[in-house]
Write a protein that holds these residues in place. Structure first.
Motif, PDB file in Angstrom:
ATOM      1  N   MET A   1      11.862 -10.646  -0.265  1.00  0.00           N
ATOM      2  CA  MET A   1      10.459 -10.920  -0.067  1.00  0.00           C
ATOM      3  C   MET A   1      10.314 -12.373   0.375  1.00  0.00           C
ATOM      4  O   MET A   1      11.146 -13.217   0.054  1.00  0.00           O
ATOM      5  N   PHE A   2       9.258 -12.624   1.116  1.00  0.00           N
ATOM      6  CA  PHE A   2       8.988 -13.964   1.626  1.00  0.00           C
ATOM      7  C   PHE A   2       7.577 -14.407   1.260  1.00  0.00           C
ATOM      8  O   PHE A   2       6.651 -13.592   1.232  1.00  0.00           O
ATOM      9  N   ILE A   3       7.449 -15.689   0.986  1.00  0.00           N
ATOM     10  CA  ILE A   3       6.139 -16.312   0.784  1.00  0.00           C
ATOM     11  C   ILE A   3       5.890 -17.184   2.001  1.00  0.00           C
ATOM     12  O   ILE A   3       6.677 -18.087   2.300  1.00  0.00           O
ATOM     13  N   LEU A   4       4.835 -16.876   2.738  1.00  0.00           N
ATOM     14  CA  LEU A   4       4.438 -17.663   3.904  1.00  0.00           C
ATOM     15  C   LEU A   4       3.266 -18.527   3.471  1.00  0.00           C
ATOM     16  O   LEU A   4       2.180 -18.022   3.208  1.00  0.00           O
ATOM     17  N   SER A   5       3.495 -19.813   3.373  1.00  0.00           N
ATOM     18  CA  SER A   5       2.455 -20.736   2.935  1.00  0.00           C
ATOM     19  C   SER A   5       1.937 -21.507   4.149  1.00  0.00           C
ATOM     20  O   SER A   5       2.687 -22.256   4.774  1.00  0.00           O
ATOM     21  N   LEU A   6       0.659 -21.284   4.465  1.00  0.00           N
ATOM     22  CA  LEU A   6       0.023 -21.979   5.589  1.00  0.00           C
ATOM     23  C   LEU A   6      -0.712 -23.204   5.058  1.00  0.00           C
ATOM     24  O   LEU A   6      -1.421 -23.106   4.059  1.00  0.00           O
ATOM     25  N   THR A   7      -0.542 -24.315   5.730  1.00  0.00           N
ATOM     26  CA  THR A   7      -1.296 -25.516   5.405  1.00  0.00           C
ATOM     27  C   THR A   7      -2.011 -25.965   6.665  1.00  0.00           C
ATOM     28  O   THR A   7      -1.384 -26.158   7.717  1.00  0.00           O
ATOM     29  N   TYR A   8      -3.343 -26.087   6.558  1.00  0.00           N
ATOM     30  CA  TYR A   8      -4.130 -26.495   7.722  1.00  0.00           C
ATOM     31  C   TYR A   8      -3.755 -27.908   8.157  1.00  0.00           C
ATOM     32  O   TYR A   8      -3.655 -28.814   7.342  1.00  0.00           O
ATOM     33  N   ARG A   9      -3.574 -28.069   9.454  1.00  0.00           N
ATOM     34  CA  ARG A   9      -3.358 -29.378  10.072  1.00  0.00           C
ATOM     35  C   ARG A   9      -4.662 -29.898  10.665  1.00  0.00           C
ATOM     36  O   ARG A   9      -4.779 -31.077  10.963  1.00  0.00           O
ATOM     37  N   LYS A  10      -5.597 -28.971  10.860  1.00  0.00           N
ATOM     38  CA  LYS A  10      -6.891 -29.314  11.452  1.00  0.00           C
ATOM     39  C   LYS A  10      -7.997 -28.930  10.477  1.00  0.00           C
ATOM     40  O   LYS A  10      -7.760 -28.305   9.447  1.00  0.00           O
ATOM     41  N   SER A  11      -9.219 -29.281  10.811  1.00  0.00           N
ATOM     42  CA  SER A  11     -10.366 -29.038   9.922  1.00  0.00           C
ATOM     43  C   SER A  11     -10.631 -27.548   9.733  1.00  0.00           C
ATOM     44  O   SER A  11     -10.205 -26.710  10.537  1.00  0.00           O
ATOM     45  N   ASN A  12     -11.383 -27.241   8.680  1.00  0.00           N
ATOM     46  CA  ASN A  12     -11.803 -25.856   8.460  1.00  0.00           C
ATOM     47  C   ASN A  12     -12.639 -25.344   9.622  1.00  0.00           C
ATOM     48  O   ASN A  12     -12.566 -24.163   9.971  1.00  0.00           O
ATOM     49  N   GLU A  13     -13.425 -26.233  10.229  1.00  0.00           N
ATOM     50  CA  GLU A  13     -14.245 -25.834  11.382  1.00  0.00           C
ATOM     51  C   GLU A  13     -13.347 -25.399  12.540  1.00  0.00           C
ATOM     52  O   GLU A  13     -13.627 -24.410  13.220  1.00  0.00           O
ATOM     53  N   GLU A  14     -12.262 -26.128  12.761  1.00  0.00           N
ATOM     54  CA  GLU A  14     -11.315 -25.755  13.819  1.00  0.00           C
ATOM     55  C   GLU A  14     -10.609 -24.448  13.451  1.00  0.00           C
ATOM     56  O   GLU A  14     -10.402 -23.590  14.302  1.00  0.00           O
ATOM     57  N   ALA A  15     -10.261 -24.287  12.182  1.00  0.00           N
ATOM     58  CA  ALA A  15      -9.651 -23.030  11.732  1.00  0.00           C
ATOM     59  C   ALA A  15     -10.611 -21.866  11.971  1.00  0.00           C
ATOM     60  O   ALA A  15     -10.195 -20.803  12.440  1.00  0.00           O
ATOM     61  N   ASP A  16     -11.888 -22.071  11.681  1.00  0.00           N
ATOM     62  CA  ASP A  16     -12.886 -21.013  11.887  1.00  0.00           C
ATOM     63  C   ASP A  16     -12.981 -20.601  13.353  1.00  0.00           C
ATOM     64  O   ASP A  16     -13.212 -19.432  13.654  1.00  0.00           O
ATOM     65  N   ARG A  17     -12.776 -21.540  14.269  1.00  0.00           N
ATOM     66  CA  ARG A  17     -12.826 -21.211  15.705  1.00  0.00           C
ATOM     67  C   ARG A  17     -11.704 -20.248  16.103  1.00  0.00           C
ATOM     68  O   ARG A  17     -11.846 -19.520  17.084  1.00  0.00           O
ATOM     69  N   HIS A  18     -10.623 -20.253  15.354  1.00  0.00           N
ATOM     70  CA  HIS A  18      -9.478 -19.394  15.673  1.00  0.00           C
ATOM     71  C   HIS A  18      -9.301 -18.259  14.660  1.00  0.00           C
ATOM     72  O   HIS A  18      -8.310 -17.535  14.718  1.00  0.00           O
ATOM     73  N   MET A  19     -10.273 -18.107  13.748  1.00  0.00           N
ATOM     74  CA  MET A  19     -10.135 -17.141  12.659  1.00  0.00           C
ATOM     75  C   MET A  19     -10.085 -15.693  13.154  1.00  0.00           C
ATOM     76  O   MET A  19      -9.275 -14.898  12.656  1.00  0.00           O
ATOM     77  N   GLU A  20     -10.915 -15.327  14.115  1.00  0.00           N
ATOM     78  CA  GLU A  20     -10.927 -13.931  14.574  1.00  0.00           C
ATOM     79  C   GLU A  20      -9.572 -13.513  15.149  1.00  0.00           C
ATOM     80  O   GLU A  20      -9.021 -12.481  14.733  1.00  0.00           O
ATOM     81  N   PRO A  21      -8.981 -14.278  16.079  1.00  0.00           N
ATOM     82  CA  PRO A  21      -7.658 -13.867  16.566  1.00  0.00           C
ATOM     83  C   PRO A  21      -6.573 -13.978  15.487  1.00  0.00           C
ATOM     84  O   PRO A  21      -5.635 -13.173  15.471  1.00  0.00           O
ATOM     85  N   HIS A  22      -6.710 -14.941  14.580  1.00  0.00           N
ATOM     86  CA  HIS A  22      -5.747 -15.041  13.474  1.00  0.00           C
ATOM     87  C   HIS A  22      -5.820 -13.790  12.607  1.00  0.00           C
ATOM     88  O   HIS A  22      -4.782 -13.225  12.226  1.00  0.00           O
ATOM     89  N   MET A  23      -7.031 -13.325  12.297  1.00  0.00           N
ATOM     90  CA  MET A  23      -7.174 -12.134  11.463  1.00  0.00           C
ATOM     91  C   MET A  23      -6.672 -10.881  12.180  1.00  0.00           C
ATOM     92  O   MET A  23      -6.134  -9.969  11.542  1.00  0.00           O
ATOM     93  N   ALA A  24      -6.820 -10.819  13.492  1.00  0.00           N
ATOM     94  CA  ALA A  24      -6.239  -9.705  14.255  1.00  0.00           C
ATOM     95  C   ALA A  24      -4.717  -9.730  14.107  1.00  0.00           C
ATOM     96  O   ALA A  24      -4.074  -8.680  13.935  1.00  0.00           O
ATOM     97  N   TRP A  25      -4.137 -10.933  14.145  1.00  0.00           N
ATOM     98  CA  TRP A  25      -2.695 -11.105  13.955  1.00  0.00           C
ATOM     99  C   TRP A  25      -2.300 -10.669  12.535  1.00  0.00           C
ATOM    100  O   TRP A  25      -1.296  -9.970  12.356  1.00  0.00           O
TER     101      TRP A  25
END
Length: 94
Positions: A1-25
């Motif tokens: 099993m693997f734990i994938l830990s994501l840490t934002y490098r950019k703001s939450n606002e920038e993350a939100d701009r890419h959230m839809e394609p990220h969630m599709a992924w």
């Protein structure tokens, strides 16, 4: 099993701009059987995904995440050799 830990490098606002394609992924990861569980860190500094499979395949899939492509988040991939689980979670050991 693997734990994938994501840490934002950019703001939450920038993350939100890419959230839809990220969630599709993320959904593709579940559909393929690679992802077992996922969610946001609290406070919201990134997220965590529990995954199973071949490390090389997981690394390749992570490289295709829109968060990776657009520099929104860094991933740390930790392999975990489970030796014990709660009742009902024995499938995680495989």
């Amino acid at each position: 099993m693997f734990i994938l830990s994501l840490t934002y490098r950019k703001s939450n606002e920038e993350a939100d701009r890419h959230m839809e394609p990220h969630m599709a992924w993320v959904n593709e990861g579940y559909d393929s059987g690679m992802f077992l569980a996922s969610g946001r860190k609290v406070p919201r500094t990134g997220g965590v995904i529990l995954a199973k499979g071949d490390r090389t395949a997981i690394e390749s899939f992570v490289a295709a995440d829109p968060f990776t492509i657009h520099g929104v988040a860094d991933y740390e991939i930790v392999e975990l050799a489970l030796t014990r689980t709660a009742e009902g979670l024995d499938g995680l050991k495989g």
